[in-house]
Scaffold this motif. Structure first.
Motif, short mmCIF file in Angstrom:
data_model
loop_
_atom_site.label_atom_id
_atom_site.label_comp_id
_atom_site.label_asym_id
_atom_site.label_seq_id
_atom_site.Cartn_x
_atom_site.Cartn_y
_atom_site.Cartn_z
N ILE A 1 0.55 -0.87 -0.54
CA ILE A 1 -0.46 -0.35 -0.28
C ILE A 1 1.09 1.13 -0.54
N GLU A 2 2.10 1.36 0.26
CA GLU A 2 2.91 2.39 0.58
C GLU A 2 3.85 2.27 -0.51
N ASP A 3 3.77 1.73 -1.51
CA ASP A 3 3.57 1.65 -3.05
C ASP A 3 2.50 1.88 -4.10
N GLU A 4 1.74 2.08 -3.50
CA GLU A 4 0.75 2.39 -4.38
C GLU A 4 0.41 4.12 -3.92
N ALA A 5 0.32 4.22 -2.48
CA ALA A 5 0.31 5.55 -1.85
C ALA A 5 1.55 6.64 -3.22
N ARG A 6 2.60 6.18 -3.26
CA ARG A 6 4.12 6.82 -3.57
C ARG A 6 3.17 7.66 -5.11
N HIS A 7 3.05 6.10 -5.65
CA HIS A 7 3.16 5.93 -6.52
C HIS A 7 1.54 7.03 -7.14
N LEU A 8 0.65 6.82 -6.50
CA LEU A 8 -0.57 8.29 -6.44
C LEU A 8 0.34 10.32 -5.88
N ARG A 9 1.29 9.83 -5.51
CA ARG A 9 1.97 11.08 -5.23
C ARG A 9 2.13 11.41 -6.43
N LEU A 10 3.16 10.56 -6.72
CA LEU A 10 3.74 11.18 -8.13
C LEU A 10 3.17 11.44 -9.17
N HIS A 11 2.28 10.36 -10.03
CA HIS A 11 1.13 10.91 -10.60
C HIS A 11 0.24 12.06 -10.43
N VAL A 12 -0.37 12.33 -9.24
CA VAL A 12 -1.80 12.98 -9.34
C VAL A 12 -0.95 14.81 -8.31
N GLU A 13 -0.13 13.86 -7.04
CA GLU A 13 0.03 14.98 -6.18
C GLU A 13 1.23 16.57 -6.98
N VAL A 14 2.55 15.60 -7.66
CA VAL A 14 3.19 16.28 -7.58
C VAL A 14 3.26 16.90 -9.47
#
Length: 91
Positions: free
Chosen positions: A21-34
Protein backbone atom coordinates in the motif's frame (compact mmCIF):
# COMPACT_ATOMS: atom_id res chain seq x y z
CA UNK A 1 7.72 30.96 -24.47
CA UNK A 2 8.06 28.88 -21.32
CA UNK A 3 6.92 25.29 -21.20
CA UNK A 4 5.99 23.02 -18.29
CA UNK A 5 5.92 19.31 -19.16
CA UNK A 6 4.46 16.85 -16.67
CA UNK A 7 5.52 13.41 -17.84
CA UNK A 8 6.81 11.50 -14.82
CA UNK A 9 5.32 8.15 -14.03
CA UNK A 10 5.64 4.48 -13.34
CA UNK A 11 3.35 1.51 -13.19
CA UNK A 12 3.14 -1.16 -10.54
CA UNK A 13 4.18 -4.68 -11.53
CA UNK A 14 1.49 -6.53 -9.59
CA UNK A 15 -2.24 -6.46 -9.19
CA UNK A 16 -3.50 -3.83 -6.76
CA UNK A 17 -4.26 -6.30 -3.97
CA UNK A 18 -0.72 -7.72 -4.20
CA UNK A 19 1.08 -4.37 -4.15
CA UNK A 20 2.37 -2.81 -0.99
CA UNK A 21 0.00 0.00 0.00
CA UNK A 22 2.91 2.39 0.57
CA UNK A 23 4.05 1.76 -3.02
CA UNK A 24 0.52 2.57 -4.16
CA UNK A 25 0.54 5.79 -2.10
CA UNK A 26 3.89 6.85 -3.63
CA UNK A 27 2.45 6.07 -7.05
CA UNK A 28 -0.55 8.30 -6.33
CA UNK A 29 1.62 11.17 -5.07
CA UNK A 30 3.87 11.06 -8.14
CA UNK A 31 1.03 10.96 -10.67
CA UNK A 32 -1.39 13.33 -8.92
CA UNK A 33 0.28 15.48 -6.29
CA UNK A 34 3.44 16.36 -8.23
CA UNK A 35 1.69 17.61 -11.42
CA UNK A 36 -0.89 19.42 -9.29
CA UNK A 37 1.83 21.24 -7.32
CA UNK A 38 3.75 22.15 -10.48
CA UNK A 39 0.60 23.38 -12.18
CA UNK A 40 -0.30 25.40 -9.10
CA UNK A 41 3.09 27.13 -9.16
CA UNK A 42 3.11 27.89 -12.89
CA UNK A 43 -0.02 29.96 -13.73
CA UNK A 44 0.84 33.31 -12.10
CA UNK A 45 3.87 33.91 -14.34
CA UNK A 46 2.36 32.16 -17.31
CA UNK A 47 -0.81 34.24 -17.21
CA UNK A 48 1.27 37.40 -17.01
CA UNK A 49 3.27 36.41 -20.14
CA UNK A 50 0.13 35.12 -21.93
CA UNK A 51 2.04 32.76 -24.25
CA UNK A 52 3.18 29.82 -22.14
CA UNK A 53 2.15 26.17 -22.30
CA UNK A 54 1.58 23.30 -19.91
CA UNK A 55 1.80 19.85 -21.45
CA UNK A 56 0.52 16.97 -19.32
CA UNK A 57 1.37 13.59 -20.76
CA UNK A 58 -0.98 10.85 -19.67
CA UNK A 59 -1.48 7.44 -21.27
CA UNK A 60 -4.04 5.44 -23.20
CA UNK A 61 -4.57 3.80 -19.81
CA UNK A 62 -6.42 6.96 -18.78
CA UNK A 63 -9.45 5.77 -20.76
CA UNK A 64 -9.41 2.11 -19.81
CA UNK A 65 -9.42 0.33 -16.48
CA UNK A 66 -5.87 -0.63 -15.58
CA UNK A 67 -5.38 -0.79 -11.83
CA UNK A 68 -4.47 2.47 -10.10
CA UNK A 69 -2.29 3.55 -13.05
CA UNK A 70 -5.35 4.08 -15.20
CA UNK A 71 -7.12 5.90 -12.39
CA UNK A 72 -4.31 8.38 -11.78
CA UNK A 73 -3.82 9.00 -15.50
CA UNK A 74 -7.56 9.63 -15.86
CA UNK A 75 -7.28 12.18 -13.05
CA UNK A 76 -4.47 13.90 -14.94
CA UNK A 77 -6.55 14.08 -18.13
CA UNK A 78 -9.57 15.49 -16.27
CA UNK A 79 -7.45 17.98 -14.34
CA UNK A 80 -5.79 19.07 -17.59
CA UNK A 81 -9.15 19.60 -19.26
CA UNK A 82 -10.30 21.73 -16.35
CA UNK A 83 -7.07 23.78 -16.33
CA UNK A 84 -7.24 24.30 -20.08
CA UNK A 85 -10.66 25.88 -19.79
CA UNK A 86 -9.92 27.80 -16.62
CA UNK A 87 -6.61 29.29 -17.74
CA UNK A 88 -6.96 29.61 -21.48
CA UNK A 89 -5.85 33.05 -22.53
CA UNK A 90 -6.85 34.44 -25.89
CA UNK A 91 -3.69 35.40 -27.76
Amino acid sequence: MDLLVNSAGFGSPLDFERNDIEDEARHLRLHVEVPMRLMHAAPPGMLERRFDTILNIASVSAVMPRFTYGAVKNWQVQFSRWASGAYRVAA
